[in-house]
Each structure stands twice: as structure tokens, then as C-alpha cells.
Design a protein around this motif. Structure first.
Motif, PDB file in Angstrom:
ATOM      1  N   LYS A 288       1.974  -7.824  29.126  1.00 21.23           N
ATOM      2  CA  LYS A 288       0.984  -6.888  28.928  1.00 21.23           C
ATOM      3  C   LYS A 288      -0.041  -6.898  29.502  1.00 21.23           C
ATOM      4  O   LYS A 288      -0.951  -6.495  29.131  1.00 21.23           O
ATOM      5  N   ARG A 289      -0.462  -8.052  31.017  1.00 18.70           N
ATOM      6  CA  ARG A 289      -0.666  -6.730  30.777  1.00 18.70           C
ATOM      7  C   ARG A 289      -1.995  -6.436  30.162  1.00 18.70           C
ATOM      8  O   ARG A 289      -2.603  -5.471  30.615  1.00 18.70           O
TER       9      ARG A 289
ATOM     10  N   MET B  15       1.475  -5.309  36.016  1.00 25.24           N
ATOM     11  CA  MET B  15       0.064  -5.033  36.267  1.00 25.24           C
ATOM     12  C   MET B  15      -0.765  -6.294  36.353  1.00 25.24           C
ATOM     13  O   MET B  15      -1.788  -6.332  37.036  1.00 25.24           O
TER      14      MET B  15
ATOM     15  N   SER C 229      -5.980  -5.586  30.330  1.00 23.55           N
ATOM     16  CA  SER C 229      -6.616  -4.899  31.420  1.00 23.55           C
ATOM     17  C   SER C 229      -6.768  -5.708  32.681  1.00 23.55           C
ATOM     18  O   SER C 229      -7.212  -6.813  32.678  1.00 23.55           O
TER      19      SER C 229
ATOM     20  N   SER D 248      -7.505  -0.373  38.992  1.00 25.06           N
ATOM     21  CA  SER D 248      -6.295  -0.195  38.203  1.00 25.06           C
ATOM     22  C   SER D 248      -6.401  -0.949  36.903  1.00 25.06           C
ATOM     23  O   SER D 248      -5.427  -1.371  36.337  1.00 25.06           O
TER      24      SER D 248
ATOM     25  N   PRO E  48      -5.687   4.874  37.221  1.00 27.49           N
ATOM     26  CA  PRO E  48      -4.438   4.109  37.077  1.00 27.49           C
ATOM     27  C   PRO E  48      -4.541   2.855  36.230  1.00 27.49           C
ATOM     28  O   PRO E  48      -3.578   2.104  36.133  1.00 27.49           O
ATOM     29  N   GLY E  49      -5.701   2.615  35.574  1.00 21.33           N
ATOM     30  CA  GLY E  49      -5.737   1.556  34.582  1.00 21.33           C
ATOM     31  C   GLY E  49      -4.931   1.945  33.361  1.00 21.33           C
ATOM     32  O   GLY E  49      -4.408   1.097  32.663  1.00 21.33           O
TER      33      GLY E  49
ATOM     34  N   HIS F 118       4.634  -2.973  31.019  1.00 21.64           N
ATOM     35  CA  HIS F 118       3.825  -2.957  32.248  1.00 21.64           C
ATOM     36  C   HIS F 118       3.377  -4.362  32.670  1.00 21.64           C
ATOM     37  O   HIS F 118       2.221  -4.589  33.024  1.00 21.64           O
TER      38      HIS F 118
ATOM     39  N   PRO G 279      -1.659   2.679  32.479  1.00 18.62           N
ATOM     40  CA  PRO G 279      -0.555   2.263  33.358  1.00 18.62           C
ATOM     41  C   PRO G 279       0.567   3.285  33.482  1.00 18.62           C
ATOM     42  O   PRO G 279       1.733   3.014  33.216  1.00 18.62           O
TER      43      PRO G 279
ATOM     44  N   THR H 272       1.794   4.265  36.115  1.00 11.16           N
ATOM     45  CA  THR H 272       2.739   3.833  37.145  1.00 11.16           C
ATOM     46  C   THR H 272       3.921   3.083  36.532  1.00 11.16           C
ATOM     47  O   THR H 272       4.992   3.042  37.119  1.00 11.16           O
ATOM     48  N   SER H 273       3.705   2.498  35.362  1.00  9.79           N
ATOM     49  CA  SER H 273       4.797   1.885  34.604  1.00  9.79           C
ATOM     50  C   SER H 273       5.345   2.846  33.557  1.00  9.79           C
ATOM     51  O   SER H 273       6.557   2.978  33.382  1.00  9.79           O
ATOM     52  N   TYR H 274       4.448   3.546  32.869  1.00  5.32           N
ATOM     53  CA  TYR H 274       4.870   4.426  31.777  1.00  5.32           C
ATOM     54  C   TYR H 274       5.706   5.601  32.261  1.00  5.32           C
ATOM     55  O   TYR H 274       6.382   6.254  31.460  1.00  5.32           O
TER      56      TYR H 274
END
Length: 432
Positions: free
Chosen positions: A2-3, A208, A5, A10, A123-124, A205, A126, A128-130
């Protein structure tokens, strides 16, 4: 994994969430004579329960709840190299939260990283993963989020430096670093493996934190899961692809599963940001999903070398002096728990001998543990974890460097000496 923050561009969570609507309509099986039929109360309750579980898997609460505040009311400050961001209120409050979002709005945010009005999300969150999350799972999370009590707390605007406060800059970022699309199962792998991949790469994610980011805040795709320093958080997320760090190729699947579920195993314990992930998220996941994640993680291709992080080096002569000094400091302060031979008493007191996290090229994590101490997460399976006391007040920078050098270079460990200057830098760094 997880990831929590990634304090960079991002690392900002700007999530879109669910709307409070009176009836959830579903298609397909619930069509009767071409007319949509409302889901039954039992169906809706089951969907909300599923969504709550999936929201745990995504660790949504970690970023959207201030300690001591109302759940999901946002307001968590997140320092980044580009300014301070504040997480939004994602309760279904019509005025200050996200009460006017629809199912389609929510899925679009998850899948494409676009807000209700079409604006680009940072893009924080996520996405790009979700983007890998299925529509069915997205709808379940939506149903759960719209079921929580609304909280009338306004979201605080971000305080970003120019030009990072210009959202149109995200167009270029997305072109370079975002590929939209739900997870596609690998037909050559088992159902369990695919479930683990879906959770790790999607809701979890994990990449990250465990993938290095570049100066633009984008992931270094050629080094996926190969580890990286979390900017401004001053913790190193170790490589999962190298047995010199936290590579899992030689771990038993059970040890991986134990670490994910309880925060401790016979191979070690989690501290820092990963402890929060276990506490907030992983301990609540089913044994089947934890085992699926462990199965997938164990098959991540292993590489001979981990990426070389920035490390302040010492001369060979000074390193030898630190090693000798560290032996006495260890005997006086550490041997009672971790034993003279470094084998410890796992899982309560982790072994230091042959411990990859101790001998990684980056010494950030062991230095921080000696300075600040800490606890593994308190979980149902390990409700009263043993902790590590802080030594920042009792040991000088050179003494901390000495004892860390000793544990990195003793009992067959192959780490290198660390510099008192690096200890000094981390001593003055923020703890969160």
C-alpha cells in the motif's frame, strides 16, 4: 506494498468517490421484460459489505482520514517536493463531499483518472493502478462509500508551487506514464495467482512505493518492484525483485502470508509505512486473498542486483573503526533481544543475521529503527507486538553509525559501513 502516500507529485490523493442515490440499478440478470429492476435489500447489503472489504484492500482510509478525525472526511496534509496537498472529503455529503457523484462518475475516476467534470486527477490518487479494477468491484466500492455517514467538512485546497498547480501539465504526464485498462488474467497461470496479481497490481497499488520514481514523479517502468526511497518520508521501500533486499524468491509462501497478514513472520517484521498498511488494510483481508497475494509475490522475477540507491560512503579504515566500536554498543544495547549471534527470537524479536533488510545497499531503514524505534502493527493475530526502543537520545551520530555498521557486517552479513553524516541527515528528518 500500500502503498501509503509516495511523497512526490505521484503522492497526492485526489480521489473521486460515490454518490448517495436512492436505488442501485443493475443490468443483465436484473432485467425483467426489458425493464430494470431494483436490487433487493439483501443484494444491496451484500454489495456494500463487498465494497467495504475492497476499500480496505485499497487502504482508502489511510489517506482520507486525519488521525482523530471523522472517517473519510479528508484533510490529511501531504508534503511533496512540489508543495503541500490535502486529501479531499470523500463522504457522501452533497455540499462538501462527493454526494453528487454517480456510479459512472466513480468508475471513470477509478479507470481513467478523470473527475466528475472531466478534469484530470493528480496521480497520487493511484488511478494508474486502479484502472485495473473491474467495473463490478468499482461499483461495490461505490455502494460502500455512499453508505457511510456524510460529514460536512470542506476540502482544503492544495498549496502547490507554480507550475505544478496547473492541471493541464498532467496531459504530458499521462502520455508518458499511464496506460488505461482493466486487469487481464494470464491464462497460463492459476486462478489463485491471477487473484494475487489483480490485488497487488490493482487495488493494492504496491508498485507505488516499491518502484522508483523519476524527477517527474513517474514510475521507472524498467525497475518495477525493484525498490525505491520514498521522497520526504525517509523510508526505503525495499526491492521485491532482489534477494539482496526483500526479494521473496527464497521465502516460503507461508512466511510471506504471515508477514502480510500479521506484520511478523519467522523471516522478519514490518515497520514504518508498511506497518500502517498491514494495520489499516492487510490484516482485514481473507486468508484466501492473502495466500493469493503471497503466491503472486513469490513468482516476481528475481534479479541479481538491486538498484543502487544514494549512499554516503566511508573509508575502509574508518569503516573498520566503526565496526569495532559497534560491537560493544551492540552487546550493551541490542544482544538481550537479538542475541549475541544475531539470530534473535522470532517472530517477537527478528533475526539480524542473514536479514536482507539489514544489508541492503541503502541503510536508511536500519538507521531509522535505531534512531526512532518502532513497533510492528497491532493485528488480531498479533495484538501485542514487541517493539524496538529509540536510541536517538542516548547514542551519538557516530555511535548509531557504528552499531548499524556492525549489524550490517557481522554474522555473515554482506552490508557496508555507513556514515555518521547519513545518520545526522536522518536524525533531523521528519518522522512521518
Amino acid at each position: 506494498m500500500k502503498r501509503k502516500s509516495l511523497f512526490a507529485l505521484s503522492a497526492v490523493v485526489v480521489v473521486a468517490a460515490a454518490a448517495l442515490v436512492p436505488v442501485l440499478w443493475s443490468g443483465g440478470d436484473n432485467l425483467h421484460n426489458g425493464t430494470a429492476v431494483a436490487a433487493t435489500p439483501a443484494d444491496q447489503a451484500a454489495l456494500v459489505k463487498k465494497g467495504e472489504y475492497l476499500a480496505r484492500a485499497g487502504d482508502c482510509i489511510a489517506c482520507h482520514t486525519v488521525r482523530g478525525g471523522k472517517q473519510f472526511a479528508g484533510g490529511l496534509p501531504m508534503a511533496t517536493p512540489f508543495g503541500t496537498m490535502f486529501t479531499p472529503n470523500i463522504t457522501p455529503d452533497d455540499q462538501y463531499g462527493i454526494g453528487k457523484w454517480t456510479q459512472d462518475d466513480f468508475y471513470r475516476a477509478m479507470h481513467t483518472g478523470r473527475s466528475k467534470d472531466g478534469s484530470l486527477l493528480y496521480p497520487g490518487f493511484p488511478f494508474t493502478s486502479y484502472t485495473k479494477v473491474t467495473r463490478a468491484d468499482s461499483d461495490a466500492i461505490y455502494a460502500y462509500l455512499r453508505s457511510i455517514p456524510p460529514v460536512a467538512v470542506p476540502s482544503r485546497p492544495h498549496e502547490l508551487k507554480f507550475p505544478f498547480n496547473q492541471r493541464n501539465m498532467l496531459i504530458g504526464w499521462r502520455t508518458l506514464f499511464f496506460r488505461e485498462g482493466e486487469y487481464k488474467p494470464d491464462p497460463t497461470k492459476s486462478v489463485e495467482w491471477n487473484r494475487g496479481a489483480y490485488l497487488i497490481e490493482g487495488l493494492g497499488h504496491c508498485g507505488m512505493c516499491h518502484t522508483s520514481i523519476n524527477a517527474m514523479g513517474g514510475p521507472v517502468s524498467s525497475a518495477a518492484f525493484a525498490g525505491g526511497l520514498i521522497p520526504l518520508q525517509n523510508w526505503y521501500a525495499p526491492s521485491l525483485t532482489s534477494n539482496k533486499e526483500a526479494g521473496l524468491g527464497d521465502w516460503e509462501t507461508k512466511d510471506i502470508a504471515d508477514l502480510l497478514k500479521t506484520g511478523v513472520s519467522n523471516r522478519g517484521a514490518v515497520f514504518g509505512p508498511m506497518a500502517e498498511v498491514v494495520h489499516n488494510s492487510l490484516q482485514y483481508m481473507s486468508d484466501a486473498d492473502i495466500n493469493a497475494m503471497a503466491t503472486y509475490l513469490k513468482t516476481i522475477p528475481q534479479k541479481s542486483e538491486a538498484p543502487e540507491p544514494m549512499q554516503l560512503e566511508t573509508s575502509e579504515k574508518f569503516g573498520g573503526e566503526l565496526l569495532k566500536q559497534g560491537q560493544k554498543i551492540y552487546a550493551d544495547n541490542c544482544a538481550k533481544c537479538h542475541a549475541d549471534n544475531g539470530l534473535g527470537m522470532p517472530p517477537a524479536f527478528p533475526p539480524l543475521a542473514n536479514n536482507q533488510s539489514i544489508q541492503m545497499p541503502s541503510a536508511v531503514n536500519p538507521i531509522r529503527m535505531v534512531l526512532n524505534g518502532g513497533y510492528p502493527p497491532s493485528t488480531d493475530a498479533n495484538p501485542h507486538p514487541y517493539g524496538m526502543p529509540p536510541f536517538a537520545q542516548s547514542l551519538s551520530n557516530q555511535e548509531v553509525a557504528a552499531v548499524v555498521t556492525y549489524i550490517r557486517m557481522s554474522w555473515g552479513n554482506h552490508g557496508t559501513a555507513v556514515s555518521p553524516q547519513q545518520v545526522s541527515d536522518l536524525r533531523s528528518a521528519p518522522l512521518d
